[in-house]
Scaffold this active site. Structure first.
Site, short mmCIF file in Angstrom:
data_model
loop_
_atom_site.label_atom_id
_atom_site.label_comp_id
_atom_site.label_asym_id
_atom_site.label_seq_id
_atom_site.Cartn_x
_atom_site.Cartn_y
_atom_site.Cartn_z
N GLU A 1 0.84 -1.20 0.00
CA GLU A 1 0.00 0.00 0.00
C GLU A 1 0.87 1.24 0.00
O GLU A 1 1.56 1.54 0.99
CB GLU A 1 -0.93 0.02 1.22
CG GLU A 1 -1.82 1.26 1.25
CD GLU A 1 -2.72 1.32 2.46
OE1 GLU A 1 -3.31 2.39 2.72
OE2 GLU A 1 -2.84 0.30 3.16
N HIS B 1 -2.79 10.12 -1.46
CA HIS B 1 -3.02 8.79 -2.04
C HIS B 1 -3.01 8.84 -3.56
O HIS B 1 -2.61 7.87 -4.21
CB HIS B 1 -4.35 8.21 -1.53
CG HIS B 1 -4.21 7.49 -0.23
ND1 HIS B 1 -4.09 6.12 -0.15
CD2 HIS B 1 -4.15 7.94 1.05
CE1 HIS B 1 -3.98 5.75 1.12
NE2 HIS B 1 -4.01 6.85 1.87
N LYS C 1 -7.83 -15.59 16.21
CA LYS C 1 -8.05 -15.18 14.82
C LYS C 1 -9.50 -14.80 14.54
O LYS C 1 -9.99 -14.98 13.42
CB LYS C 1 -7.60 -16.28 13.86
CG LYS C 1 -6.12 -16.65 13.96
CD LYS C 1 -5.76 -17.74 12.96
CE LYS C 1 -4.27 -18.05 13.01
NZ LYS C 1 -3.85 -18.68 14.27
N ASP D 1 2.24 -14.29 12.60
CA ASP D 1 1.09 -14.89 11.93
C ASP D 1 0.18 -13.77 11.42
O ASP D 1 -0.45 -13.07 12.23
CB ASP D 1 0.33 -15.79 12.90
CG ASP D 1 -0.75 -16.61 12.21
OD1 ASP D 1 -1.10 -16.28 11.06
OD2 ASP D 1 -1.24 -17.58 12.82
#
Length: 602
Positions: free
Chosen positions: A281, A587, A413, A489
Site C-alpha cells: 500500500e 493517495h 483469529k 502470523d
C-alpha cells in the site's frame, strides 16, 4: 582475361567421396545428383495416394468395426461348436478381405509417412563432418583458376545463423501451452508426467526426492501444465526451501515478494527503533514515518506492558449442567489451581499457567486457560499444556466428554469481546505528547481539529458502526505490515489490531496528548516465520531476534511495544492528513498505479 566460370550445382550431403574414390565425370555426376535429388524428394505420404474425404473416412471406419464384430462373433461360434478355424465360408472370406482393405486405408489415413520417417531418417537427415568438408571443397572450386596465375583468395568463413521457428500467434481466448522450464529435463520430466497423471502425490515430492528446491521446481511446472497458466513471474530461486519444511508451508511452488520499507527513527521509552514494514500500500510507510518524526520532535513516546499471557479454551460436556458447574468450581478453587498449574507447566520450561476463566452454556463448560510463553507467540505451547490438564481432569471426572481442545472462547483469529476485555497475548498502552509547534509544522493541522475528529470518527463513528475493538483510524495497516516483515502470523492481525485511539488537548489546549490501547498483541521472536532469513533480519534490525536467555520473554514484549508505538505514529499521521484535507491528494500521488491492468491473464 578469359576466366572460365561454372555455376554452382546443388550438393547433397548424402553423397560423399571416399578417400580413394575418383570424382565422377560431369555428365555422370549431374545424372547421379539428379537421381539423389529425386530419391530425397520422395515423400512417404505418396506411398498411399488414397482420397481422404469425409464420406470415405466414415465408410472405412464403419466397415472396419462392422467386419471386426462379425469375425469375432464367428470366431466365438466356431470355438463353441468345435469347428476348425481354417474352414471359412464365402461371407467370412469377404469379411477378411474387407478388414484388410480397411486396415490399409486407416494406416494411410493416420500417416504411414510418420512411420517411414524413422526408416529414412538415417539417409536424409544425417549430417556429419565429412558432408561439411565436401561442401567446402565444392565451394572452393568456384574461385579463379590457379593455372592463370591468379591468387586464390581464402574462402570466406561460412556462418550458419540459426533460424528461430515462427512463433504462432495466440488469441486472447486461447489456452496457452504449458511452459517448459529447466525442471523439464531427464529424470525430472518423468516425475512431472507421473505427478500430472496422478501416479505420484504432489505432497510427497520432498520426501521422495530429498531435495526441497527440486521438489518445488517440479511442483511449479506441474501446476503450469495442469492449469495452462504461466507462473513465470513467481520466483523460485534465492529461497531456502529446507527452512520451511514441516514448519511454515506445505507444497511450495515459489515465494511472493513484498517490498519492505523503513519508518523511523521511532523514539520509544528512550530508545530509537527503525521499524520494518512489509506492504504493497503506497503512502503507508511515508505516513508512519511522518508520525515517527512528529513523536521524535516532541520528545518520544512511552509504552507500558499491562499483561502478558496466551490463552486456549477447550470445550467439555457433561450429562447435566450440575456436573459442569462442579468442574467449574473445581478449577477455580485456588487450592486445586496449584495442582493444575503443576500439570500444565510440565509441557514446557517457559509455559507458566496464570489463571483459568470459565463460562457455562447449559451442560457445556468452556475453560479459558492463560499462561506465559516466553519469547514464543505460544499457541503450540499452551495447547500442549491444555492437553495435559484435560488428561488430568479426565481421571477426576470420568464422565467428562472432551468436545475439542479449542472451543472458540480463546478466542484466536476472530474479533471477540473476551479478547477486547480480558486481553490475549500482550496488552499494551502507548502515549505521547505532541507539542503545538510540531502539530502545525510537521502534521500541518491544529490540536483542536485533531481532538474533534478523533471523537467524531474513532469513537462516535465506530460506535455507530457497532465496531468491536475498532475504535481507531487504521491500526491494522501498521500491525499487518510489521507482522509480515517480522515473521508473525498475519491472521492474528485480527485481534492484534484491537485498538482504541484517544486524543486530548493538554497544557491549556496548546499540546496534544495521544494514546493507543491495544489489549491483545500476539507476537513472538522464536518459532514460525521468525526463523526465515528475511524475517530474521528484520527482527535483528529491531534488536529482538531470537530468545533472550537472560530475561526470557523480554524480546517478545519489546516487539509488542514497538508495534504499539508504530500504531501510535500511524494514527497520528493519518488523523492529521484527514483533518487537514491531505488524504486524497497524498493517495493520488503515492498510492495509484499507472500500469495497464486490462491485459488478460496468460
Amino acid at each position: 582475361m578469359d576466366v572460365r566460370r561454372r555455376s554452382e550445382e546443388p550438393v547433397y550431403p548424402s553423397k560423399v567421396f571416399a578417400a580413394d574414390e575418383k570424382p565422377l565425370k560431369p555428365h555422370k555426376k549431374q545424372q547421379q545428383q539428379q537421381e539423389d535429388k529425386n530419391t530425397l524428394l520422395i515423400d512417404a505420404s505418396d506411398a498411399l495416394p488414397l482420397p481422404l474425404y469425409l464420406t470415405t473416412n466414415g465408410l472405412f471406419f464403419t466397415m472396419f468395426f462392422s467386419v471386426m464384430y462379425f469375425l469375432l462373433s464367428r470366431w466365438r461360434e466356431k470355438i463353441r461348436n468345435s469347428t476348425p478355424l481354417h474352414v471359412v465360408t464365402l461371407s467370412e472370406l469377404g469379411a477378411i478381405v474387407s478388414l484388410i482393405a480397411s486396415v490399409i486405408y486407416l494406416l494411410g489415413f493416420f500417416g504411414i509417412g510418420f512411420v517411414q520417417t524413422f526408416v529414412s531418417r538415417g539417409n536424409n537427415d544425417s549430417w556429419d563432418e565429412n558432408d561439411e568438408e565436401f561442401l567446402l571443397k565444392e565451394d572452393s572450386r568456384c574461385g579463379p583458376a590457379t593455372t592463370l596465375g591468379c591468387a586464390v583468395p581464402a574462402p570466406p568463413a561460412r556462418q550458419i545463423a540459426p533460424m528461430a521457428p515462427p512463433q504462432p500467434s495466440m488469441s486472447m481466448v486461447e489456452k496457452p501451452a504449458p511452459l517448459i522450464t529447466s525442471a523439464s529435463s531427464g529424470e525430472d520430466e518423468e516425475i512431472i508426467k507421473s505427478v500430472v497423471q496422478g501416479k505420484i502425490p504432489s505432497y510427497s515430492l520432498e520426501s521422495k526426492l530429498g531435495d526441497c528446491k527440486r521438489a518445488a521446481s517440479i511442483r511449479k511446472e506441474v501446476m503450469q501444465r495442469i492449469t495452462g497458466k504461466s507462473l513465470e513471474g513467481l520466483p523460485l530461486e534465492g529461497f531456502n526451501y529446507e527452512s520451511i519444511l514441516g514448519q511454515c508451508c506445505e507444497m511450495p511452488i515459489g515465494y511472493v515478494q513484498i517490498p519492505v520499507g523503513i519508518a523511523g527513527p521511532l523514539l520509544l521509552n528512550g530508545k530509537e527503533f527503525s521499524v520494518p514494514m512489509a506492504t504493497t500500500e503506497g503512502c503507508l510507510v511515508a505516513s508512519t514515518n511522518r508520525g515517527c518524526k512528529a513523536i521524535y520532535a516532541s520528545g518520544g513516546a512511552t509504552c507500558i506492558l499491562l499483561r502478558d499471557g496466551m490463552t486456549r479454551a477447550p470445550c467439555v460436556r457433561f450429562g447435566t449442567a450440575k456436573r459442569a458447574a462442579e468442574l467449574k468450581f473445581f478449577v477455580e478453587d485456588p487450592i486445586k489451581f496449584e495442582s493444575l498449574a503443576n500439570v500444565f507447566n510440565q509441557s514446557s520450561r517457559f509455559a507458566r499457567l496464570q489463571r483459568i476463566q470459565c463460562a457455562i452454556a447449559g451442560k457445556n463448560l468452556y475453560m479459558r486457560l492463560c499462561c506465559s510463553t516466553g519469547d514464543a507467540m505460544g499457541m503450540n505451547m499452551v495447547s500442549k499444556g491444555v492437553q495435559n490438564v484435560l488428561d488430568y481432569l479426565q481421571n477426576e471426572y470420568p464422565d467428562m466428554d472432551v468436545i475439542g481442545i479449542s472451543g472458540n472462547f480463546c478466542s484466536d483469529k476472530k474479533p471477540a469481546a473476551v479478547n477486547w476485555i480480558e486481553g490475549r497475548g500482550k496488552s499494551v498502552v502507548c502515549e505521547a505528547i505532541i507539542t503545538e509547534e510540531v502539530v502545525k509544522k510537521v502534521l500541518k493541522t491544529e490540536v483542536a481539529a485533531l481532538v474533534e475528529l478523533n471523537m467524531l470518527k474513532n469513537l462516535t463513528g465506530s460506535a455507530m458502526a457497532g465496531a468491536l475493538g475498532g475504535f481507531n483510524a487504521h491500526a491494522s495497516n501498521i500491525v499487518s505490515a510489521v507482522f509480515i516483515a517480522t515473521g508473525q502470523d498475519p491472521a492474528q492481525n485480527i485481534e492484534s489490531s484491537h485498538c482504541i485511539t484517544m486524543m486530548e488537548a493538554v497544557n491549556d489546549g496548546k499540546d496534544l496528548h495521544i494514546s493507543v490501547t491495544m489489549p491483545s498483541i500476539e507476537v513472538g521472536t522464536v518459532g514460525g516465520g521468525t526463523q526465515l532469513a528475511s524475517q530474521s533480519a528484520c527482527l535483528n534490525l529491531l534488536g529482538v531476534k531470537g530468545a533472550n536467555r537472560e530475561a526470557p520473554g523480554s524480546n517478545a514484549r519489546l516487539l509488542a511495544t514497538v508495534v504499539a508505538g508504530s500504531v501510535l505514529a500511524g494514527e497520528l499521521s493519518l488523523m492529521s492528513a484527514i483533518s487537514s484535507g491531505q488524504l486524497v491528494n497524498s493517495h493520488m500521488k503515492y498510492n495509484r498505479s499507472t500500469k495497464d491492468v486490462t491485459k488478460a491473464s496468460s
